[in-house]
Write an enzyme that holds these catalytic residues in place. Structure first.
Site, PDB file in Angstrom:
ATOM      1  CD  GLU A 186      -5.162  -6.147  -1.329  1.00 30.09           C
ATOM      2  OE1 GLU A 186      -4.692  -4.995  -1.218  1.00 30.09           O
ATOM      3  OE2 GLU A 186      -5.909  -6.658  -0.487  1.00 30.09           O
ATOM      4  CG  ASN A 189      -0.498  -0.226   2.504  1.00 31.32           C
ATOM      5  OD1 ASN A 189       0.538  -0.836   2.687  1.00 31.32           O
ATOM      6  ND2 ASN A 189      -1.209   0.282   3.497  1.00 31.32           N
ATOM      7  CB  CYS A 212      -8.426  -5.040  -3.600  1.00 29.33           C
ATOM      8  SG  CYS A 212      -7.370  -3.599  -3.306  1.00 29.33           S
ATOM      9  CB  CYS A 232      -5.307  -1.449  -1.756  1.00 30.19           C
ATOM     10  SG  CYS A 232      -6.687  -0.829  -0.814  1.00 30.19           S
ATOM     11  CB  CYS A 280     -10.755  -3.138   0.440  1.00 27.73           C
ATOM     12  SG  CYS A 280     -10.185  -2.444  -1.125  1.00 27.73           S
ATOM     13  CD  GLU A 338      -1.642   4.585   4.480  1.00 30.15           C
ATOM     14  OE1 GLU A 338      -1.235   5.431   5.306  1.00 30.15           O
ATOM     15  OE2 GLU A 338      -2.332   3.593   4.809  1.00 30.15           O
TER      16      GLU A 338
END
Ligand code: THU
Length: 163
Positions: free
Chosen positions: A76, A63, A116, A74, A113, A65
């Protein structure tokens, strides 16, 4: 007359990664290595993803940010988009996802999530072959799902666009 549509999914739960075949143990270890390199200074929740392609190659992501929160991505999708940008024609066999909190050694539950799952399902549908999803769970456990479609029932696909 209304009726109920029941959707059942099956996840294999392993008490330890050592119960998995060697390629999956390796994939989880690679995801853990990617987790340690995540850039997550805002959530302090580090996530790593490792993709195993049909040719045996492994591609990593974590990830990323941003101070403008929605600009981050994210693990993935970082892995999937990076891989697809470079190697669009190889099928994905498996994906492993791991997570840990900043400054803690232990790995914790890592569930993809919804966004993803949607991105994984796009590639799974396109390649017409299932992608095995390995998810790090608490206390060294591992969840294993045979396909993304099981993790995302009633999914929106190209067919919903009339394609
Ligand atoms: N995160 C992932 O990398 N993958 C997921 O599937 C769930 C959430 C990241 C996004 C954000 O950087 C942090 O975890 C906290 O939500």
């Amino acid at each position: 007359m209304a009726h109920t549509l029941e959707i059942k999914i099956s996840i294999n739960v392993f008490s330890s990664a050592t119960e998995l075949p060697a390629d999956e143990q390796n994939l989880l270890q690679q995801a853990q290595a990617a987790t340690r390199k995540a850039y997550a200074p805002y959530s302090n929740f580090l996530v790593g993803a490792a993709l195993l392609l049909e040719d045996g190659s492994i591609h990593l992501g974590n990830n990323q940010e941003n101070a403008a929160f929605p600009s981050g991505l994210c693990a993935e999708r970082t892995a999937l988009f990076g891989m697809r940008a470079n190697i669009p024609d190889k099928k994905i066999s498996k994906i492993a996802v791991t997570a840990q909190r900043a400054n803690q050694e232990a790995f914790v539950l890592a569930l993809p999530c919804g966004a993803c799952r949607q991105v994984m399902s796009e590639y799974e549908n396109q390649q017409e072959a299932p992608i095995t999803v390995l998810m790090q769970a608490d206390n060294g456990q591992v969840y294993r799902c045979e396909s993304v479609s099981a993790l995302l029932p009633l999914q929106f696909t190209r067919h919903n666009l009339g394609l």
